[in-house]
Design an enzyme around this catalytic site. Structure first.
Site: not given
Ligand code: SFD
Ligand code: AMP
Length: 624
Positions: A62, A126, A216, A247, A349, A386, A433
Site C-alpha cells: 500500500n 491498484e 480485520w 470491510r 484478492d 494504517h 507493510s
C-alpha cells in the site's frame, strides 16, 4: 511454576516483535552491527515466518511512492497523509519513511516477492500509491531475509515480551516468558527497538459467538507496543486516533482493490450512492472534506449516516464493476474472457490476505460477477501504520525535523534507549507493510548509532527483576492456590480468567468509548463513566488467573489491551471536538475546531507517581 527457571540473554540491540517493522530492523541492524562488532537479538511471541498482521499474506503493497518513475514526489505523499488524517500528522516522520520506502519495495522484489507487472514490465498499480502483488507468502519472504541477516541463534520465537527493564529513566532491556516451556526471560540490552504491532480486541468485535475472534487486524497484536512504551514512561501521541476500516461484512475482506482497481461503487439498500447523495456533508469538514481522495474517515462517515438512517444494508457493487470493465473490453467474446480474468483477480484478492472472506463467499454462493456483497464499518483498532495514528512520540530525522521534534536519534522515543517503528510509532500513518519495514530500517540504524555513542555497560537492579518476575507469574500462582475452590475452574470467587476479563474490557469500551453498539458515538459524560469502570477493571487485573502458559499470555495480552484502552479514553476526553467523525463522534462536541484543536494530543504515564499527564503539542508543517 513460581520457581520457574530464569534465562538471561545479553545483547546490544534487542528487537521486540517479529513483524514487518522488526524484520526491516533486523536486516538493517545486522548490516551496521557487523561493522561495529555488535550483537542484535530479535524476540517474537510467535514464529517470524507467519507472525503479525501479514501472517496470512497481503494482496497489495500500500505504500510505494515511485520516485524514479517521476509521477509522484515525496511531498505529494506527505500531503496525501496529512489530508487523510485531517491535518494531524508528523510530516517529518511521514517524509522520512516516504523517501526510503521504494528501496524497501525493491528489496522485497529482489528477495522473491512477485509484484504484478504489465505488458511493458511496469508495476501494476491498484491506486496511485498501491502495487498489486501475489502476496500469499509475503511474510515468509520478508522473514527469510531477516533470519538470514541475524542468524537463527539470535532469534527467539514464542517468547511473550511483557514489559521494559529500566535503569531509572533509561531502558536497559525487556522481560517476558516462553509460551511453550517453563522459562522466564530477561533480555539485557543497550537499546530496545519496539515493534510489537498495534491493538485488536480492545473494543467488542462485531464477530461474536460462532465468529468470535475474527477481526480485520490480527487478534494477536494486543497492545504490547503501547504497554511497553507507556510503562517505560514514554510520551505517546494520537492515542485518540483509532482506525475503523470499512470491510466486506463478517469476514473483513479488503475493499481497496474494489474501490481503486475495479472502480466499484458502494450503494445503500435503496440503491443510493452515499458518496454522491451526501456530498454536501463534506462541507462541514473543510478544508479536509474538499480534498481528493476524500479522507478515509469521511468516506466512512457518509456511509455511517446512511446506516444510522436505516438505509442498510450497504453493498459493494462487485457485479456492476466487473460487468462495466468487461463491457469496455470489446465484443461479447472479449467481454466474457475479461469477466473470467476479473473473477480470478477478485478471488485472489481475498485468498492472498483474508482467506475467510473467500470461504464466506463460497459458503453463501456468492459469485462476485453476479451479486453484490455487503460491506460494513469494523470495530475500532489501534494501528499507527494504517489509517490510524496512535503510537509513541518519536524523534524525527536530523535533516528534516523541526527543533521541537528532534532529540538526537531518529525514531527514538522520549525514553533513552527505546526506539519505535511500525504500529508502535505514532503520528506517521499510511506506512502500511512496506513503510513499516522501511521505518524499522530507519529506527535500527539510529539505534546502532545510539549504542555506539553510549557504549558503557548498563546497571541492573536484581530487586526490580525479582519483583517483575513475581508480578508476571502471579496469575499462575492464583490458579494453583484457588483453582480447586470451584467445580468449574472458569467460575471462581477468588479470581477472574483472561477471557472474562477481556469481555468486560470490551463491553466498557463498546458502550462508553464509542464502539460498534454505540454507533461509534461518545461524550464527556460517557467517557468519564467508562474511565471509572476501567479503574475497577484495573483493580481486578491483580486477580487474573492462568491455568497454563498459554493462559498466562492471555492474561498479559489483556492487561496490555487495558492500558491501551485507558490511554484512548483519556485522549478522546482531552480533545474537545470531533475531528474524525467516521472514526469516533463526540456527541457533546459535534464539530471540528481548527482554531483550538489543530494540535497533537500527547500523554504519558508517570511511573514514580502512577499518574497520567495529557497535554497538547503544536503541529509544525514542513511541506507547503
Ligand atoms: O489492504 C510480540 N496491512 C496492509 N499493508 C499493505 O501494505 N498492504 C495491504 O494490502 C494491507 N492490508 C492489510 C494489512 C494488515 C492486515 C491484517 C490485513 C490487510 C488483513 C497493514 C500491514 O500489515 C501493517 O501496516 C504492518 O504489518 C505493520 O507492521 P508492524 O511491524 O508494526 O506490525 P506486525 O507486522 O503486525 O508485527 C507485530 C509483531 O509483534 C509481535 N508481537 N512479540 C513479542 N511479545 C509480544 N508481547 C508481542 N506482541 C506482538 C507479533 O507476533 C508480530 O511479529 S489492507 O487491508 O490495507
Ligand atoms: P483498504 O483495502 O481499504 O485497506 O485500502 C487499501 C488502500 O487503498 C489504502 O491505502 C486505502 O486508504 C486506499 N483506499 C481504499 N478505498 C479507497 C477509496 N474509496 N478512495 C481512495 N483510497 C482508497
Amino acid at each position: 511454576m513460581a520457581d520457574m527457571k530464569t534465562e538471561v540473554v545479553e545483547t546490544d540491540l534487542l528487537i521486540v516483535g517479529g513483524g514487518m517493522a522488526a524484520c526491516g530492523a533486523a536486516v538493517e541492524a545486522a548490516y551496521w552491527a557487523k561493522q561495529h562488532g555488535l550483537k542484535v537479538t530479535l524476540v517474537d511471541k510467535a514464529a517470524v515466518d507467519r507472525s503479525g498482521a501479514v501472517a496470512m499474506g497481503l494482496s497489495a503493497i500500500n505504500q510505494y511512492v515511485g520516485i524514479k518513475d517521476g509521477k509522484n514526489t515525496v511531498e505529494d505523499y506527505v500531503k496525501y497523509v496529512r489530508s487523510d488524517l485531517m491535518g494531524i500528522t508528523r510530516e517529518d516522520l511521514v517524509y522520512n519513511i516516504a523517501r526510503h520506502v521504494d528501496s524497501t519495495v525493491h528489496l522485497f522484489e529482489k528477495w522473491g516477492l512477485p509484484i504484478w507487472k504489465d505488458a511493458e514490465g511496469n508495476y501494476v498499480h491498484e491506486g496511485r500509491w498501491q502495487l498489486m502483488i501475489n502476496g500469499e507468502s509475503y511474510k515468509v519472504v520478508v522473514a527469510e531475509a531477516a533470519k538470514n541477516a541475524l542468524g537463527a541463534e539470535n532469534i527467539y520465537e514464542r517468547i511473550f515480551i511483557v514489559g521494559p527493564l529500566m535503569d531509572g529513566d533509561v531502558c536497559v532491556g525487556a522481560v517476558g516468558f516462553s509460551v511453550r516451556e517453563e522459562k522466564f526471560y530477561i533480555f539485557k540490552a543497550k537499546a530496545v527497538l519496539v515493534a510489537m504491532g498495534g491493538a485488536v480486541h480492545v473494543f467488542k468485535p462485531r464477530s461474536s459467538g460462532e465468529g468470535l475472534g475474527r477481526a480485520w487486524y490480527p487478534p494477536w497484536n494486543s497492545g504490547s507496543s503501547a504497554y511497553f512504551t507507556l510503562k517505560a514512561g514514554a510520551e505517546m501521541t494520537c492515542q485518540e486516533v483509532r482506525f475503523i476500516p470499512v470491510r466486506f461484512k463478517d469476514a473483513y475482506g479488503p475493499v481497496g482493490a474494489w474501490f481503486l482497481l475495479f472502480k466499484s461503487r458502494a450503494t445503500n439498500g435503496m440503491g443510493g450512492d452515499y458518496m454522491a447523495e451526501r456530498r454536501d456533508e463534506l462541507e462541514k469538514w473543510v478544508p479536509y472534506g474538499k480534498v481528493k481522495p476524500v479522507p478515509a474517515n469521511l468516506r466512512n462517515w457518509l456511509m455511517m449516516l446512511d446506516v444510522m438512517d436505516g438505509k442498510g444494508p450497504i453493498y459493494m457493487r462487485t457485479e456492476e464493476a466487473i460487468n462495466k470493465i468487461a463491457s469496455e473490453s470489446g465484443d461479447e467474446k472479449a467481454a466474457k474472457k475479461k469477466i473470467k480474468e476479473l473473477e480470478g483477480e477478485a478471488w485472489e484478492d481475498f485468498l492472498d490476505m483474508t482467506i475467510s472472506q473467500a470461504i464466506l463467499w463460497a459458503g453463501t454462493n456468492t459469485a462476485p460477477e453476479e451479486k453484490p456483497s455487503e460491506i460494513a464499518a469494523a470495530e475500532p483498532y489501534f494501528i499507527g501504520s494504517h489509517s490510524g495514528a496512535s503510537g509513541a512520540w518519536v524523534s524525527g530525522p536530523k535533516d528534516l525535523a523541526p527543533q521541537e521534534y528532534f532529540w538526537g536519534y531518529a525514531n527514538m522515543s522520549t525514553v533513552p534507549g527505546i526506539f519505535c517503528a511500525g504500529d508502535a510509532s505514532g503520528a506517521s500513518s499510511h506506512k502500511f507493510s512496506s513503510g513499516s519495514h522501511a521505518e524499522g530500517r530507519i529506527a535500527a540504524k539510529a539505534a546502532i548509532d545510539y549504542i555506539m555513542d553510549h557504549p558503557d555497560s548498563r546497571k541492573y537492579d536484581q530487586r526490580q527483576i525479582d519483583a517483575l518476575k513475581a508480578e508476571i507469574l502471579k496469575p499462575l500462582e492464583m490458579f494453583e492456590q484457588f483453582g480447586k475452590a470451584s467445580t468449574d475452574p472458569e467460575m471462581n470467587p477468588n479470581y477472574i480468567k483472561p477471557k472474562m476479563f477481556m469481555f468486560r474490557l470490551q463491553k466498557i469500551m463498546d458502550e462508553y468509548a464509542g464502539g460498534v453498539s454505540s454507533q461509534f458515538k461518545t461524550s464527556k459524560a460517557l467517557l468519564e463513566k467508562g474511565l471509572d469502570l476501567l479503574q475497577y477493571l484495573k483493580e481486578d487485573s491483580a486477580k487474573l488467573a492462568a491455568e497454563d502458559l498459554h493462559e498466562l499470555m492471555r492474561c498479559w495480552e489483556n492487561i496490555h489491551r487495558m492500558w491501551q484502552a485507558e490511554a484512548h479514553v483519556r485522549a478522546i476526553l482531552f480533545r474537545e471536538e470531533t475531528r474524525w467523525p467516521g472514526y469516533y463522534f463526540r456527541a457533546d462536541k459535534p464539530s471540528m475546531d481548527e482554531k483550538d484543536w489543530k494540535v497533537f494530543v500527547n500523554m504519558k504515564w508517570i511511573p514514580k507517581d502512577n499518574k497520567w499527564e495529557v497535554f497538547s503539542k503544536p503541529i509544525i508543517s514542513i511541506v507547503n
